[in-house]
Write a protein that holds these residues in place. Structure first.
Motif, PDB file in Angstrom:
ATOM      1  N   LYS A   1      78.549  28.658  42.647  1.00 30.26           N
ATOM      2  CA  LYS A   1      77.555  29.609  42.151  1.00 30.26           C
ATOM      3  C   LYS A   1      77.867  31.022  42.641  1.00 30.26           C
ATOM      4  CE  LYS A   1      72.792  29.984  40.936  1.00 30.26           C
ATOM      5  NZ  LYS A   1      71.623  29.185  40.572  1.00 30.26           N
ATOM      6  N   ASP A   2      78.309  31.143  43.893  1.00 32.82           N
ATOM      7  CA  ASP A   2      78.668  32.463  44.423  1.00 32.82           C
ATOM      8  C   ASP A   2      79.838  33.058  43.641  1.00 32.82           C
ATOM      9  OD1 ASP A   2      76.698  32.227  46.289  1.00 32.82           O
ATOM     10  OD2 ASP A   2      78.018  31.638  47.938  1.00 32.82           O
ATOM     11  N   TYR A   3      80.821  32.205  43.323  1.00 27.48           N
ATOM     12  CA  TYR A   3      81.993  32.702  42.599  1.00 27.48           C
ATOM     13  C   TYR A   3      81.615  33.135  41.180  1.00 27.48           C
ATOM     14  CZ  TYR A   3      86.593  32.838  40.439  1.00 27.48           C
ATOM     15  OH  TYR A   3      87.709  33.239  39.752  1.00 27.48           O
ATOM     16  N   ILE A   4      80.808  32.320  40.485  1.00 29.87           N
ATOM     17  CA  ILE A   4      80.388  32.669  39.123  1.00 29.87           C
ATOM     18  C   ILE A   4      79.530  33.935  39.143  1.00 29.87           C
ATOM     19  CG2 ILE A   4      79.069  31.901  37.105  1.00 29.87           C
ATOM     20  CD1 ILE A   4      81.707  30.466  37.433  1.00 29.87           C
ATOM     21  N   SER A   5      78.737  34.104  40.191  1.00 30.45           N
ATOM     22  CA  SER A   5      77.889  35.316  40.295  1.00 30.45           C
ATOM     23  C   SER A   5      78.745  36.576  40.381  1.00 30.45           C
ATOM     24  CB  SER A   5      76.988  35.213  41.525  1.00 30.45           C
ATOM     25  OG  SER A   5      76.114  34.115  41.428  1.00 30.45           O
ATOM     26  N   ILE A   6      79.964  36.429  40.935  1.00 32.42           N
ATOM     27  CA  ILE A   6      80.848  37.593  41.062  1.00 32.42           C
ATOM     28  C   ILE A   6      81.574  37.876  39.749  1.00 32.42           C
ATOM     29  CG2 ILE A   6      82.930  38.463  42.208  1.00 32.42           C
ATOM     30  CD1 ILE A   6      82.034  36.873  44.686  1.00 32.42           C
TER      31      ILE A   6
ATOM     32  N   LYS B   1      75.601  32.765  35.858  1.00 27.91           N
ATOM     33  CA  LYS B   1      75.407  32.046  37.126  1.00 27.91           C
ATOM     34  C   LYS B   1      74.456  30.858  36.995  1.00 27.91           C
ATOM     35  CE  LYS B   1      71.719  35.099  38.816  1.00 27.91           C
ATOM     36  NZ  LYS B   1      71.313  35.999  39.908  1.00 27.91           N
ATOM     37  N   ASP B   2      73.560  30.896  36.009  1.00 27.26           N
ATOM     38  CA  ASP B   2      72.590  29.814  35.862  1.00 27.26           C
ATOM     39  C   ASP B   2      73.169  28.559  35.226  1.00 27.26           C
ATOM     40  OD1 ASP B   2      70.584  31.319  37.024  1.00 27.26           O
ATOM     41  OD2 ASP B   2      69.918  32.178  35.120  1.00 27.26           O
ATOM     42  N   ILE B   3      74.429  28.625  34.755  1.00 25.42           N
ATOM     43  CA  ILE B   3      75.017  27.412  34.178  1.00 25.42           C
ATOM     44  C   ILE B   3      75.455  26.438  35.261  1.00 25.42           C
ATOM     45  CG2 ILE B   3      75.830  28.740  32.181  1.00 25.42           C
ATOM     46  CD1 ILE B   3      78.682  28.379  33.232  1.00 25.42           C
ATOM     47  N   VAL B   4      75.510  26.899  36.520  1.00 24.25           N
ATOM     48  CA  VAL B   4      75.882  26.017  37.638  1.00 24.25           C
ATOM     49  C   VAL B   4      74.649  25.210  38.039  1.00 24.25           C
ATOM     50  CG1 VAL B   4      76.936  25.870  39.905  1.00 24.25           C
ATOM     51  CG2 VAL B   4      77.500  27.779  38.399  1.00 24.25           C
ATOM     52  N   LYS B   5      74.758  23.897  37.963  1.00 32.54           N
ATOM     53  CA  LYS B   5      73.601  23.038  38.192  1.00 32.54           C
ATOM     54  C   LYS B   5      73.931  21.961  39.226  1.00 32.54           C
ATOM     55  CE  LYS B   5      72.108  23.844  33.445  1.00 32.54           C
ATOM     56  NZ  LYS B   5      71.926  23.266  32.105  1.00 32.54           N
ATOM     57  N   LEU B   6      73.000  21.751  40.142  1.00 30.24           N
ATOM     58  CA  LEU B   6      73.152  20.717  41.167  1.00 30.24           C
ATOM     59  C   LEU B   6      72.677  19.384  40.607  1.00 30.24           C
ATOM     60  CD1 LEU B   6      73.824  19.981  44.106  1.00 30.24           C
ATOM     61  CD2 LEU B   6      71.444  20.502  44.685  1.00 30.24           C
ATOM     62  N   TYR B   7      73.563  18.406  40.603  1.00 31.18           N
ATOM     63  CA  TYR B   7      73.228  17.084  40.075  1.00 31.18           C
ATOM     64  C   TYR B   7      72.593  16.242  41.181  1.00 31.18           C
ATOM     65  CZ  TYR B   7      73.775  12.404  38.109  1.00 31.18           C
ATOM     66  OH  TYR B   7      73.537  11.129  37.650  1.00 31.18           O
ATOM     67  N   THR B   8      71.413  15.708  40.909  1.00 32.57           N
ATOM     68  CA  THR B   8      70.688  14.916  41.917  1.00 32.57           C
ATOM     69  C   THR B   8      70.310  13.533  41.397  1.00 32.57           C
ATOM     70  OG1 THR B   8      68.602  15.938  41.201  1.00 32.57           O
ATOM     71  CG2 THR B   8      69.755  16.974  43.050  1.00 32.57           C
ATOM     72  N   GLY B   9      70.900  13.114  40.276  1.00 38.10           N
ATOM     73  CA  GLY B   9      70.553  11.817  39.699  1.00 38.10           C
ATOM     74  C   GLY B   9      71.008  10.657  40.563  1.00 38.10           C
ATOM     75  N   ASP B  10      70.457   9.471  40.295  1.00 37.87           N
ATOM     76  CA  ASP B  10      70.815   8.276  41.048  1.00 37.87           C
ATOM     77  C   ASP B  10      72.171   7.723  40.630  1.00 37.87           C
ATOM     78  OD1 ASP B  10      68.480   8.255  42.581  1.00 37.87           O
ATOM     79  OD2 ASP B  10      67.357   7.180  41.041  1.00 37.87           O
TER      80      ASP B  10
END
Length: 524
Positions: free
Chosen positions: A262-267, A273-282
């Motif tokens: 996310k930091d790299y995409i923000s630069i 930057k919002d296309i970076v998503k944290l996956y938390t599924g089982d």
């Protein structure tokens, strides 16, 4: 085209999958304890000269000495060598490239023995990772790659990507870079720089110069051989090369790597930057995005692609061979042999272009297409292959079909070929050929859940099993899963995992660390 990046972070390795319209087209795996070698800069020592090859072997700390050919010294080698010697001779003051007087270029047809001596200290950069029995391949033409620009010290030229066709844009970029670059630093303008504003290019150029200024002083302090500059991690490096406006989502299952991306995409692209998503599924992340299933289907010796047609992919020490087979097709009589062959070959070309990227096949590739007699079909097939490989970032060359129907392709090889073993060793007998009665498998799982809950007092955990086993455990009312929950508590989950063999299973605690319950020991 909808592009997605799926990053699976595991304790031992990181896997990166690139999907285009949900199809797997690139896969990279990196052990977490291994650094990303290509782009790394080392201070090494000449170990051996090979006048017959016009090359030298350099000790940079690898098990096998690295290979440096005379042509890879770079025209400005004398300037690089002069800089290195000045840095070693005066350790109180670090030399500035911008204030140096550059030396004359070395002779293109010269001899390695005239330039290097055994024991000489030298600055080199890794151009190719170690492949098979070969050590790394080196260059002395140092460079620092960014998304828009590539910085080349000891060079005063500005080069523009040939893919930028507009004369006005090429002139604009050349004039712009000439006005902002430091003296004695060359710059290659990459294709993605087309249309970019001054501030974006200037900021990246300053970042690249800063990398040089921060890392190169290490040569005055470290003992040889030593790593002077380490290239960005594979995830950021891959993003730098493949990221474009077609990327819709980047999914990652680890918080730390998620923050890095996310930091790299923000630069480089703040609006994305919002296309970076944290996956938390089982479910495992690769199962959730159908990557595991595609890996199992695409990495075997035989790959099916359409209406029963298939490829056979063989590997030898010298080259890769791909055989195209029509299989059992009902259209043969209706369309005619010639049209049917062209249809199969066109579909095969699409799958082959995908396989070359996916497996990262390099060197010489020979493709045995189905014979076609019409010249028009042969020409169309070549054009189709060229079109399909236009987006391949690796340098390649496609030769016309030979009279035997063979197509030869050379493709740049920078890293070892990607190999995924699609066979499975029986997790119950460990290859011995005998297993305990499978009907008792769920009883074994129940006893181990009991052991975890009652003996080890682990209340929250997940049990990963093959999807067929998961479906069996959850079927009926009351299902086995609910019987176990009522008996041992509601703190555990059953997770179907496509990467597991049929009777394989793994327990994980709440922090996703595996709980080691050896399968060959019966718990009581």
């Amino acid at each position: 085209m909808n592009s997605e990046l799926v990053v699976d972070v595991q304790p031992q390795e990181i896997s990166i999958a690139v999907l285009e319209d949900k199809k797997l087209v690139e896969l990279q795996k990196e052990a977490r304890d291994v650094s990303y070698a290509v782009g790394n800069i080392y201070a090494g020592r000449v170990k051996k000269l090979m006048p017959g090859l016009n090359a030298a072997f350099i000790d940079i700390g690898y098990k096998k000495d690295a290979f440096l050919h005379y042509l890879d010294l770079g025209p400005q080698f004398k300037s690089v060598d002069k800089f290195y010697k000045q840095a070693l001779n005066d350790k109180k003051k670090f030399p500035l490239v911008s204030k140096m007087t550059l030396e004359k270029d070395i002779d293109k047809d010269g001899s390695i023995s005239d330039i290097l001596k055994v024991g000489q200290e030298i600055l080199v950069q890794v151009a190719k990772e170690p492949i098979s029995t070969k050590g790394p391949r080196l260059t002395s033409e140092l460079s620092f790659a960014g998304r828009f620009l590539v910085l080349i010290p000891f060079n005063d030229k500005v080069s523009i990507s040939q893919k930028i066709k507009s004369k006005e844009e090429r002139a604009r970029l050349r004039q712009l870079i000439q006005s902002i670059k430091p003296k004695n630093f060359g710059v290659i303008v990459r294709t993605v720089a087309e249309g970019k504003k001054v501030i974006e290019l200037d900021n990246e150029l300053k970042t690249l110069v800063k990398r040089w200024e921060e890392n190169l002083p290490k040569i005055q302090k470290e003992k040889l051989p030593t790593l002077i500059y380490e290239e960005t991690g594979r995830i950021v490096g891959l993003l730098r090369d493949v990221f474009n406006s077609s990327f819709q989502d980047i999914h990652v299952n680890d918080k730390e790597i998620f923050s890095q991306i996310k930091d790299y995409i923000s630069i480089i692209a703040p609006d994305k930057k919002d296309i970076v998503k944290l996956y938390t599924g089982d479910l495992p992340i690769f199962d959730s995005f159908a990557v595991t299933k595609q890996m199992k289907a695409l990495f075997g010796k035989t790959v099916t692609f359409r209406n029963g047609a298939y490829l056979i992919i063989e590997h030898t020490e010298a080259l890769h061979v791909i055989d195209v087979n029509s299989g059992n097709r009902s259209k043969v009589l209706e369309a005619g042999q010639e049209n049917n062959a062209f249809e199969v070959n066109s579909a095969a070309a699409e799958e082959i272009s995908r396989q070359l990227r996916l497996r990262d096949l390099g060197g010489i590739i020979v493709i045995d297409f189905i014979d076609m007699s019409e010249g028009e079909h042969r020409s169309k097939l070549i054009s189709r292959m060229q079109e399909l490989m236009a987006n391949d970032r690796a340098k390649h060359n496609i030769l016309p079909l030979s009279k035997f129907g063979l197509m030869q392709i050379t493709r740049q090889r920078v890293r070892p070929e990607m190999v995924v073993d699609t066979t499975e060793t029986c997790p119950t007998c460990f290859g011995k050929g005998e297993i305990k009665p499978s009907i008792l498998f769920t009883d074994s799982l129940r006893s181990k859940i009991s052991y975890l809950v009652n003996k080890l007092e682990v209340k929250k955990f997940t049990l990963h099993v093959h999807p067929y086993i998961a479906a069996y455990i959850e079927k009926g009312f009351p299902s086995l899963k609910w019987q176990w929950k009522w008996r041992y508590g509601f703190g555990f989950k059953i997770i179907p995992d496509q990467s597991l063999a049929f009777l394989e299973y793994h327990f994980y605690d709440k922090d996703r660390e595996e709980i080691d319950l050896k399968q060959d020991i019966e718990l009581k």
